[in-house]
Design a protein around this motif. Sequence first.
Motif, PDB file in Angstrom:
ATOM      1  N   HIS A   1      -8.876  -1.383 -11.433  1.00  0.00           N
ATOM      2  CA  HIS A   1      -9.708  -2.027 -10.418  1.00  0.00           C
ATOM      3  C   HIS A   1      -9.702  -1.165  -9.154  1.00  0.00           C
ATOM      4  CE1 HIS A   1     -10.050  -6.336 -12.094  1.00  0.00           C
ATOM      5  NE2 HIS A   1      -9.662  -5.542 -13.070  1.00  0.00           N
ATOM      6  N   VAL A   2     -10.909  -0.852  -8.669  1.00  0.00           N
ATOM      7  CA  VAL A   2     -11.079   0.077  -7.555  1.00  0.00           C
ATOM      8  C   VAL A   2     -11.863  -0.594  -6.436  1.00  0.00           C
ATOM      9  CG1 VAL A   2     -12.073   2.290  -6.838  1.00  0.00           C
ATOM     10  CG2 VAL A   2     -11.047   2.065  -9.111  1.00  0.00           C
TER      11      VAL A   2
ATOM     12  N   ASP B   1      -8.833 -10.270  -8.471  1.00  0.00           N
ATOM     13  CA  ASP B   1      -7.858 -11.114  -9.163  1.00  0.00           C
ATOM     14  C   ASP B   1      -6.572 -10.317  -9.301  1.00  0.00           C
ATOM     15  OD1 ASP B   1      -6.486 -12.937 -10.649  1.00  0.00           O
ATOM     16  OD2 ASP B   1      -7.621 -12.630 -12.501  1.00  0.00           O
ATOM     17  N   GLY B   2      -5.723 -10.439  -8.312  1.00  0.00           N
ATOM     18  CA  GLY B   2      -4.443  -9.737  -8.355  1.00  0.00           C
ATOM     19  C   GLY B   2      -4.413  -8.404  -7.653  1.00  0.00           C
ATOM     20  N   GLY B   3      -5.489  -8.046  -6.944  1.00  0.00           N
ATOM     21  CA  GLY B   3      -5.478  -6.817  -6.163  1.00  0.00           C
ATOM     22  C   GLY B   3      -6.080  -5.619  -6.891  1.00  0.00           C
ATOM     23  N   PHE B   4      -5.991  -4.449  -6.236  1.00  0.00           N
ATOM     24  CA  PHE B   4      -6.626  -3.230  -6.729  1.00  0.00           C
ATOM     25  C   PHE B   4      -5.594  -2.149  -7.044  1.00  0.00           C
ATOM     26  CE2 PHE B   4      -9.779  -5.485  -4.274  1.00  0.00           C
ATOM     27  CZ  PHE B   4     -10.932  -5.372  -5.051  1.00  0.00           C
ATOM     28  N   ASP B   5      -5.922  -1.371  -8.062  1.00  0.00           N
ATOM     29  CA  ASP B   5      -5.082  -0.228  -8.417  1.00  0.00           C
ATOM     30  C   ASP B   5      -5.314   0.941  -7.470  1.00  0.00           C
ATOM     31  OD1 ASP B   5      -3.982  -1.189 -11.108  1.00  0.00           O
ATOM     32  OD2 ASP B   5      -6.150  -1.444 -11.358  1.00  0.00           O
ATOM     33  N   LEU B   6      -6.508   0.992  -6.893  1.00  0.00           N
ATOM     34  CA  LEU B   6      -6.862   2.094  -5.996  1.00  0.00           C
ATOM     35  C   LEU B   6      -7.817   1.598  -4.930  1.00  0.00           C
ATOM     36  CD1 LEU B   6      -6.889   5.233  -5.420  1.00  0.00           C
ATOM     37  CD2 LEU B   6      -8.934   5.319  -6.860  1.00  0.00           C
ATOM     38  N   VAL B   7      -7.525   1.956  -3.676  1.00  0.00           N
ATOM     39  CA  VAL B   7      -8.436   1.713  -2.558  1.00  0.00           C
ATOM     40  C   VAL B   7      -8.879   3.068  -2.021  1.00  0.00           C
ATOM     41  CG1 VAL B   7      -8.691   0.770  -0.232  1.00  0.00           C
ATOM     42  CG2 VAL B   7      -7.401  -0.510  -1.961  1.00  0.00           C
ATOM     43  N   LEU B   8     -10.190   3.211  -1.823  1.00  0.00           N
ATOM     44  CA  LEU B   8     -10.774   4.477  -1.379  1.00  0.00           C
ATOM     45  C   LEU B   8     -11.281   4.374   0.053  1.00  0.00           C
ATOM     46  CD1 LEU B   8     -12.974   5.049  -4.544  1.00  0.00           C
ATOM     47  CD2 LEU B   8     -10.992   6.457  -3.946  1.00  0.00           C
TER      48      LEU B   8
END
Length: 265
Positions: free
Chosen positions: A39-40, A104-111
Amino acid sequence: MAFAHHKDENLRFEQQVLNAEKYVLPFLQPDFEPATNQHVLEIGCGEGGVLKPFLLRGCRAVGVELVEYRLQLAKSFLKQYLDAGQLDLHCADIYHIQPENISDGGFDLVLLKDVIEHIPDQERLLGWLKRFLRPKGLLFIGFPPWYMPHGGHQQICEHKWLSLFPYLHLLPGKLYPNVLRWCGEQESTIQELLQVRSTGISIERLESIIKKQGYRIVRKQLYLINPIYQFKFGIKPVRQLPVVRSIPYLRDFVTTCAYYLLQPM
């Protein structure tokens, strides 16, 4: 003398896609491997070009953008992903969004690609973004350091010589806006440039904020020649010399782009 990509949305989108594909994704690896279970989130997604390579690899993505017309362009360019439910786009201030409302539970990567230099109070921003990251999530920041030759974004000027003039944005006090007015720049352009002046960020300031906000630097890369110049001007990127990137403050003046990959400690 604004360049073609300042006026051509299709060209700007394609440049974003190519740069993300060739330079941003390889920089993230092996710590982040884009896949269908990832999720990004992109803050300041603009036309959405940076997100497209992630979408092509199956990532679930969310884009947040303040400027409505740019978000409408993203909806047009990325329509197939919106229709498939793989992408959500929001016209909003990131501070007005609660993580649970877009994930749903946040992101693996934020850009944050070419965005942090436009946002006031970057220390607050990095603290706020922790709320959006999953455990072991990563934050990517790519930006032009303030003191570099065109760190003030003067390339958007209509006046040919102003748009090319290095370090113009470092003129002191009221001299800078007065020079812009004397050369006939529109007031809207002047205000945009002054806004960048108020929020521009140096390498030293970013690294200080990173430390204060409790992130660790997973990886960083400084460039003498910004990677995106390859697609804007046909100039191949050049990484900063080790001896230069090790000298605080001096490196800010000769580094046109900095990439950072961060993780909360």
